[in-house]
Structures are given as structure tokens and as C-alpha cells.
Design a protein around this motif. Structure first.
Motif, mmCIF file in Angstrom:
data_model
loop_
_atom_site.group_PDB
_atom_site.id
_atom_site.type_symbol
_atom_site.label_atom_id
_atom_site.label_comp_id
_atom_site.label_asym_id
_atom_site.label_seq_id
_atom_site.Cartn_x
_atom_site.Cartn_y
_atom_site.Cartn_z
ATOM 1 N N MET A 59 0.841 -1.195 0.000
ATOM 2 C CA MET A 59 0.000 0.000 0.000
ATOM 3 C C MET A 59 0.876 1.245 0.000
ATOM 4 O O MET A 59 2.007 1.205 0.480
ATOM 5 C CB MET A 59 -0.934 0.006 1.213
ATOM 6 C CG MET A 59 -0.242 0.153 2.558
ATOM 7 S SD MET A 59 -1.401 0.350 3.939
ATOM 8 C CE MET A 59 -2.024 -1.305 4.091
ATOM 9 N N PRO A 60 0.376 2.367 -0.543
ATOM 10 C CA PRO A 60 1.165 3.600 -0.558
ATOM 11 C C PRO A 60 1.318 4.179 0.846
ATOM 12 O O PRO A 60 0.569 3.857 1.765
ATOM 13 C CB PRO A 60 0.349 4.530 -1.458
ATOM 14 C CG PRO A 60 -1.040 3.997 -1.394
ATOM 15 C CD PRO A 60 -0.914 2.517 -1.236
ATOM 16 N N GLU A 61 2.295 5.063 0.979
ATOM 17 C CA GLU A 61 2.640 5.623 2.283
ATOM 18 C C GLU A 61 1.456 6.334 2.943
ATOM 19 O O GLU A 61 1.280 6.264 4.164
ATOM 20 C CB GLU A 61 3.814 6.596 2.146
ATOM 21 C CG GLU A 61 4.305 7.162 3.471
ATOM 22 C CD GLU A 61 4.805 6.091 4.441
ATOM 23 O OE1 GLU A 61 4.600 6.267 5.661
ATOM 24 O OE2 GLU A 61 5.384 5.098 3.974
ATOM 25 N N GLU A 62 0.621 7.005 2.122
ATOM 26 C CA GLU A 62 -0.511 7.724 2.727
ATOM 27 C C GLU A 62 -1.494 6.773 3.392
ATOM 28 O O GLU A 62 -2.113 7.098 4.411
ATOM 29 C CB GLU A 62 -1.237 8.593 1.691
ATOM 30 C CG GLU A 62 -1.785 7.869 0.476
ATOM 31 C CD GLU A 62 -0.817 7.851 -0.690
ATOM 32 O OE1 GLU A 62 -1.297 7.736 -1.842
ATOM 33 O OE2 GLU A 62 0.410 7.960 -0.455
ATOM 34 N N LYS A 63 -1.643 5.580 2.853
ATOM 35 C CA LYS A 63 -2.527 4.600 3.474
ATOM 36 C C LYS A 63 -1.889 3.999 4.728
ATOM 37 O O LYS A 63 -2.584 3.676 5.695
ATOM 38 C CB LYS A 63 -2.897 3.507 2.480
ATOM 39 C CG LYS A 63 -3.832 3.989 1.376
ATOM 40 C CD LYS A 63 -4.298 2.840 0.501
ATOM 41 C CE LYS A 63 -5.270 3.353 -0.564
ATOM 42 N NZ LYS A 63 -5.750 2.252 -1.446
ATOM 43 N N ILE A 64 -0.577 3.863 4.687
ATOM 44 C CA ILE A 64 0.123 3.400 5.890
ATOM 45 C C ILE A 64 -0.094 4.392 7.025
ATOM 46 O O ILE A 64 -0.280 3.993 8.185
ATOM 47 C CB ILE A 64 1.625 3.198 5.599
ATOM 48 C CG1 ILE A 64 1.817 2.020 4.649
ATOM 49 C CG2 ILE A 64 2.406 2.975 6.897
ATOM 50 C CD1 ILE A 64 3.263 1.768 4.249
ATOM 51 N N GLU A 65 -0.100 5.683 6.698
ATOM 52 C CA GLU A 65 -0.321 6.697 7.729
ATOM 53 C C GLU A 65 -1.734 6.605 8.306
ATOM 54 O O GLU A 65 -1.941 6.837 9.498
ATOM 55 C CB GLU A 65 -0.065 8.096 7.164
ATOM 56 C CG GLU A 65 1.414 8.412 6.995
ATOM 57 C CD GLU A 65 2.203 8.172 8.286
ATOM 58 O OE1 GLU A 65 1.809 8.722 9.335
ATOM 59 O OE2 GLU A 65 3.203 7.439 8.242
ATOM 60 N N ILE A 66 -2.713 6.272 7.465
ATOM 61 C CA ILE A 66 -4.070 6.059 7.961
ATOM 62 C C ILE A 66 -4.084 4.896 8.946
ATOM 63 O O ILE A 66 -4.711 4.958 10.011
ATOM 64 C CB ILE A 66 -5.041 5.797 6.794
ATOM 65 C CG1 ILE A 66 -5.180 7.039 5.915
ATOM 66 C CG2 ILE A 66 -6.420 5.374 7.327
ATOM 67 C CD1 ILE A 66 -5.986 6.813 4.645
ATOM 68 N N CYS A 67 -3.363 3.844 8.596
ATOM 69 C CA CYS A 67 -3.269 2.681 9.485
ATOM 70 C C CYS A 67 -2.577 3.050 10.786
ATOM 71 O O CYS A 67 -2.960 2.568 11.863
ATOM 72 C CB CYS A 67 -2.510 1.556 8.793
ATOM 73 S SG CYS A 67 -3.398 0.813 7.407
ATOM 74 N N ARG A 68 -1.575 3.916 10.699
ATOM 75 C CA ARG A 68 -0.859 4.345 11.899
ATOM 76 C C ARG A 68 -1.796 5.098 12.841
ATOM 77 O O ARG A 68 -1.786 4.872 14.069
ATOM 78 C CB ARG A 68 0.339 5.221 11.513
ATOM 79 C CG ARG A 68 1.388 5.349 12.620
ATOM 80 C CD ARG A 68 2.547 6.244 12.163
ATOM 81 N NE ARG A 68 3.111 5.827 10.894
ATOM 82 C CZ ARG A 68 3.980 4.838 10.745
ATOM 83 N NH1 ARG A 68 4.371 4.145 11.792
ATOM 84 N NH2 ARG A 68 4.455 4.534 9.554
ATOM 85 N N LYS A 69 -2.624 5.968 12.286
ATOM 86 C CA LYS A 69 -3.574 6.716 13.117
ATOM 87 C C LYS A 69 -4.623 5.783 13.718
ATOM 88 O O LYS A 69 -5.045 5.961 14.866
ATOM 89 C CB LYS A 69 -4.236 7.811 12.274
ATOM 90 C CG LYS A 69 -3.298 8.944 11.897
ATOM 91 C CD LYS A 69 -3.978 9.986 11.036
ATOM 92 C CE LYS A 69 -3.007 11.086 10.646
ATOM 93 N NZ LYS A 69 -3.638 12.098 9.742
ATOM 94 N N LEU A 70 -5.058 4.803 12.939
ATOM 95 C CA LEU A 70 -6.016 3.830 13.443
ATOM 96 C C LEU A 70 -5.440 3.076 14.637
ATOM 97 O O LEU A 70 -6.112 2.884 15.658
ATOM 98 C CB LEU A 70 -6.397 2.846 12.341
ATOM 99 C CG LEU A 70 -7.260 1.651 12.764
ATOM 100 C CD1 LEU A 70 -8.606 2.111 13.314
ATOM 101 C CD2 LEU A 70 -7.463 0.700 11.595
ATOM 102 N N CYS A 71 -4.177 2.670 14.522
ATOM 103 C CA CYS A 71 -3.541 1.946 15.621
ATOM 104 C C CYS A 71 -3.416 2.822 16.866
ATOM 105 O O CYS A 71 -3.576 2.332 17.996
ATOM 106 C CB CYS A 71 -2.166 1.441 15.182
ATOM 107 S SG CYS A 71 -2.247 0.060 14.017
#
Length: 219
Positions: A193-205
Motif C-alpha cells: 500500500m502507498p505511504e498515505e494509506k500506511i499513515e491512515i493505518c498508523r492513526k487507526l492503531c
């Protein structure tokens, strides 16, 4: 392979049966107890890599018994290892009670043994109840494959047999597991996944109160 170590390039020299691993001092030891999994992830090594004969995690003889697993461990001193990890090709918690039995037997002999679970987080759907109390006192770390920033993408990537409810179920599993295991992390795979989606996952965590770990992509 039932019990193995990881070294080098995964799928080539990467998986080594513990019998071929030499000195296991300081190593992570992996336990592969089932082929079964409710997911069929598009990026899983089952799909992306053909492993060499003799170097595969596919259990051709079916799921090993608890006694078979313990017989392998009888030949080794687990006091010297870094961490024991239940992982492999299948979902370890498909065999929840057998996994717990192996851990209980090993911890009776090695009370300070560090144990980690690598899981898809769908065990409560698999068993139709909250199984996270079973993790307490057995696992030091639970690592859950998050894989996606939302339910739709998660389903497209994992092709979970449980459908769209899988994503909410794994998030709930993470929260419930925190009450029983001191270290709960969620993972995504880089390049999937692109970095922006990883950041969404980071916020979710962050919202769930767990740590995000970005795993390297194994091509």
C-alpha cells in the motif's frame, strides 16, 4: 516444516528446519502447526512464491499433533533462544487449544520463555466467541496483520471467508487482546500500500492503543 528458523532470502535459503539450523542460541524459533486459514491473501507467499522442495512450510502430512511438536522440541534447549513464534503458512489460532497445550508444556519447562503470536486477528470469528482470555499468561506479544486502511480494501486483499465484517472483528480482537497480553501490535506490508494509506493505518492503531509495525515486502 513444523519448527524452523528464518535466515537469508525467504523462499530460497530463508526457511531452515530447526534440525538444519545449527546453534539456535539467540535465534527466533518459529512453530508452524497448520495449513488452515480463513484468508487467501493476494500477497501471501502461497500466491507469490513457489518454494523449493524440502524448503516449504506447507505441511504435506497435515497438521502435526501436539506430541509430534513436543517431540521435536525435546531435542533442544529453549533457554538459549530469543523468542518462540507461532506463525507459518496457516493461521495458528485455527488450532487454538493445541497451540495453548504446546505453550503450557514448554512453559512448564521454560518459565521465562518469550512467546509471540503472528495472527490475522480473526480467531473470534473462527471460534464464534472471544478467545482472547486464552492468550493470557501464554503470549508476551500478539502481532496482528492489519493489511489495509479500511474494511473494503481489507476484504479485497485478504479475501477472508468471513466477508466485510472481518475488519471490525480484527480491530475488536486487538482491543480485547490488550487486556490479556502486554504487547499488541498491528502490521502492514510495505509496497503493498502507498505511504498515505500506511499513515491512515498508523492513526487507526493510535486510536486502538496498539503499535503499528511496517513489515518488509517479501518478493
Amino acid at each position: 516444516m513444523i519448527v524452523y528458523t528464518v535466515t537469508g532470502t525467504v523462499g530460497q535459503a530463508g526457511y531452515l528446519d530447526i534440525a538444519n539450523s545449527g546453534d539456535i542460541t539467540g535465534k527466533n524459533i518459529y512453530v508452524n502447526m497448520t495449513n488452515r486459514c480463513p484468508c487467501n491473501c493476494v500477497f501471501c507467499l502461497r500466491q507469490t512464491k513457489k518454494m523449493m522442495e524440502g524448503n516449504t512450510l506447507w505441511l504435506k502430512g497435515g497438521d502435526p499433533s501436539v506430541d509430534q511438536v513436543m517431540e521435536i522440541f525435546d531435542a533442544y534447549d529453549l533457554n538459549v533462544i530469543n523468542e518462540l513464534i507461532f506463525c507459518g503458512y496457516g493461521e495458528p489460532l485455527e488450532r487454538l487449544y493445541d497451540v495453548c497445550s504446546v505453550i503450557d508444556k514448554l512453559k512448564a519447562k521454560y518459565p521465562n520463555l518469550k512467546v509471540r503470536l503472528n495472527t490475522n486477528g480473526l480467531a473470534n470469528l473462527i471460534h464464534g466467541k472471544d478467545i482472547t482470555p486464552e492468550l493470557e499468561g501464554r503470549f508476551d506479544t500478539v502481532s496482528i496483520s492489519l493489511n489495509a486502511p479500511d474494511a473494503e480494501e481489507f476484504l479485497a486483499l485478504t479475501r477472508s471467508k468471513f466477508g466485510i465484517k472481518s475488519y471490525d472483528a480484527l480491530k475488536e480482537f486487538a482491543v480485547l487482546a490488550k487486556a490479556h497480553v502486554k504487547n499488541v501490535v498491528m502490521t502492514v506490508v510495505e509496497k503493498v500500500m502507498p505511504e498515505e494509506k500506511i499513515e491512515i493505518c498508523r492513526k487507526l492503531c493510535e486510536e486502538l492503543g496498539v503499535t503499528l509495525r511496517v513489515r518488509p515486502f517479501e518478493s
